[in-house]
Design an enzyme around this catalytic site. Structure first.
Site, PDB file in Angstrom:
ATOM      1  CD  GLN A  27      -7.491  -3.730   3.846  1.00  0.00           C
ATOM      2  OE1 GLN A  27      -8.743  -5.035   3.711  1.00  0.00           O
ATOM      3  NE2 GLN A  27      -7.419  -2.546   3.440  1.00  0.00           N
ATOM      4  CB  CYS A  52      -3.365   3.371  -1.850  1.00  0.00           C
ATOM      5  SG  CYS A  52      -4.090   4.824  -1.394  1.00  0.00           S
ATOM      6  CG  HIS A  66      -1.906   0.594   1.343  1.00  0.00           C
ATOM      7  ND1 HIS A  66      -1.901   2.266   1.592  1.00  0.00           N
ATOM      8  CD2 HIS A  66      -3.525   1.125   1.028  1.00  0.00           C
ATOM      9  CE1 HIS A  66      -2.752   3.212   1.514  1.00  0.00           C
ATOM     10  NE2 HIS A  66      -3.609   2.679   1.234  1.00  0.00           N
ATOM     11  CE  LYS A 102      -7.967   0.722   5.688  1.00  0.00           C
ATOM     12  NZ  LYS A 102      -9.130   0.560   4.834  1.00  0.00           N
TER      13      LYS A 102
END
Length: 414
Positions: A209, A372, A129, A232
């Site tokens: 993530q 990104c 990222h 998230k």
């Protein structure tokens, strides 16, 4: 509230906890498949934040009055809760930041600028990222350290043979994404940590993530630093967690200065507070911290193994549905056990932004763009991709709605 775990994953009941999932656009119930960007927030997290503002809103570590004491205890215990969630030893190893990006910058500035120089090497991956890639790229430019990249194979995996060659005794930092936000690939972070430590290098893991959708134990991984974001994982925006091994954090200099992070200030010099507080200057993220801890407890009540299994089921279903069509190109591993619950793809002759717009007409929310990861998209040979990312409150019926919307786009551009 203690950490508890439920025995089953009841998706229909869980969906009732999320007000936004009840919304409709032009009479159609929203299908939210942009969880890789941010997840939705359950009522109990919203209530916990509101309770702070309604009942014990005060600054922490400053006041003797009861409201300040209550806020201080809640904020400190939030560190304990988040630290326990990822297997850290305690609050001393959990710094609250604004997000994963700030965590990357904290380590890059507080450690990198002081420790790196010409001849040193930073090893990243081609699927990083921008929060990792740009940060360490610029630190390399400032310090003279060389930045190298572990290649990504055509199947969407890291080339671990190349990694073994790239990580050498000159390597000082290996920064790797645990789960790719574009390919969905779950990387072998423990193996990379072993490679790094064999060469006396530190390893920084971007877990933005990963922490939301699978059990994570930073000690088992043996990460030196591990970062993630609350928004998230059903928590509020504006706060994230940086795990760091206590001994390393204690040796690092602060990267920001001000009130709250000092022990003693004189006109000539200052000394710093204990970790983690020396990395949290000024009025901290109190309400967000309270919400962060509540989100963690909510996830634990559901059960992280159950969340991971549900996401893998959704990923497998989505991959199978998309694989039925020759005009859909899927990026990343095709084995659902090697990836998280997100799928990036493109539909022939339809730009990802146009596809996302058509999705929106059908009340389906997905992501479109480079996510990104511009260098990775350059390697894939595409300017952008569409991304559907799932969470534990999503269903196979919503993936069917996604596929119906894709078919509408197919017909429109035929």
């Amino acid at each position: 509230m203690g950490l508890q775990k439920s025995d089953a994953l009841d998706v229909e009941r869980i969906r009732e906890d999320f007000p936004i999932l009840q919304r409709e656009f032009d009479g159609e119930q929203v299908v939210y498949l942009d969880n890789g960007a941010t997840s939705q927030t359950p009522n109990r997290v919203i209530d916990a934040i509101a309770d702070y503002y309604r009942n014990y809103n005060a600054n922490v570590h400053r006041g003797i009055h009861q409201l300040s004491q209550e806020a201080s205890i809640a904020y400190e215990e939030a560190h304990d809760t988040v630290a326990e969630f990822v297997g850290a030893e305690g609050r001393e190893e959990m710094v609250f930041t604004k997000n994963t990006t700030e965590a990357e910058n904290l380590v890059a500035y507080a450690w990198g600028l002081n420790e790196l120089g010409p001849g040193d090497e930073i090893v990243l991956t081609e699927m990083e990222h921008h929060a990792s890639l740009v940060t360490w790229q610029q630190i390399g430019k400032r310090t003279g350290a060389d930045v190298k990249y572990i290649p990504v194979t055509d199947e969407g995996y890291l080339d671990m043979d190349a990694a073994a060659d790239l990580i050498t005794d000159d390597t000082e930092m290996v920064s790797v994404v645990h789960v790719s936000n574009t390919l969905g690939t779950v990387n072998p972070v423990s193996e990379l940590a072993d490679l790094a430590h064999d060469h006396d290098s530190y390893v920084f893991v971007d877990g933005a993530q990963a922490v939301p959708n699978r059990p994570v134990d930073v000690k088992d991984i043996d990460a030196d630093f591990y970062a993630f974001s609350a928004h998230k994982m059903t928590g509020p925006t504006g706060i994230g967690g940086l795990y760091g091994k206590k001994a390393i954090l204690e040796e690092m200099e602060p990267f920001q200065y001000g009130g709250g992070m000092i022990r003693k200030v004189e006109f000539e010099d200052s000394t710093w507070h204990d970790v983690p507080w020396k990395f949290e200057p000024g009025t901290p993220l109190i309400a967000q911290g309270v919400g962060f801890a509540e989100a963690v407890e909510y996830l634990v009540d559901i059960g992280m193994p159950e969340i991971q299994r549900h996401e893998e089921t959704l990923a497998e279903y989505a991959l199978d549905r998309m694989a039925e069509f020759d005009d859909i190109e899927i990026y990343g591993p095709m084995d659902p056990t090697d990836r998280s619950g997100l799928v990036s793809f493109n539909l022939d002759s339809v730009h990802a932004h146009d596809l996302a717009s058509i999705m929106n007409d059908h009340a389906v929310a997905i992501r479109a763009g480079d996510h990104c990861t511009q260098p990775l998209h350059d390697k894939l040979g595409v300017a952008a991709s569409a991304r559907a990312s799932f969470y534990f409150y999503n269903t196979t019926e919503e993936i069917d709605a996604l596929m119906d919307a894709i078919d509408s786009a197919r017909q429109l551009f035929a």
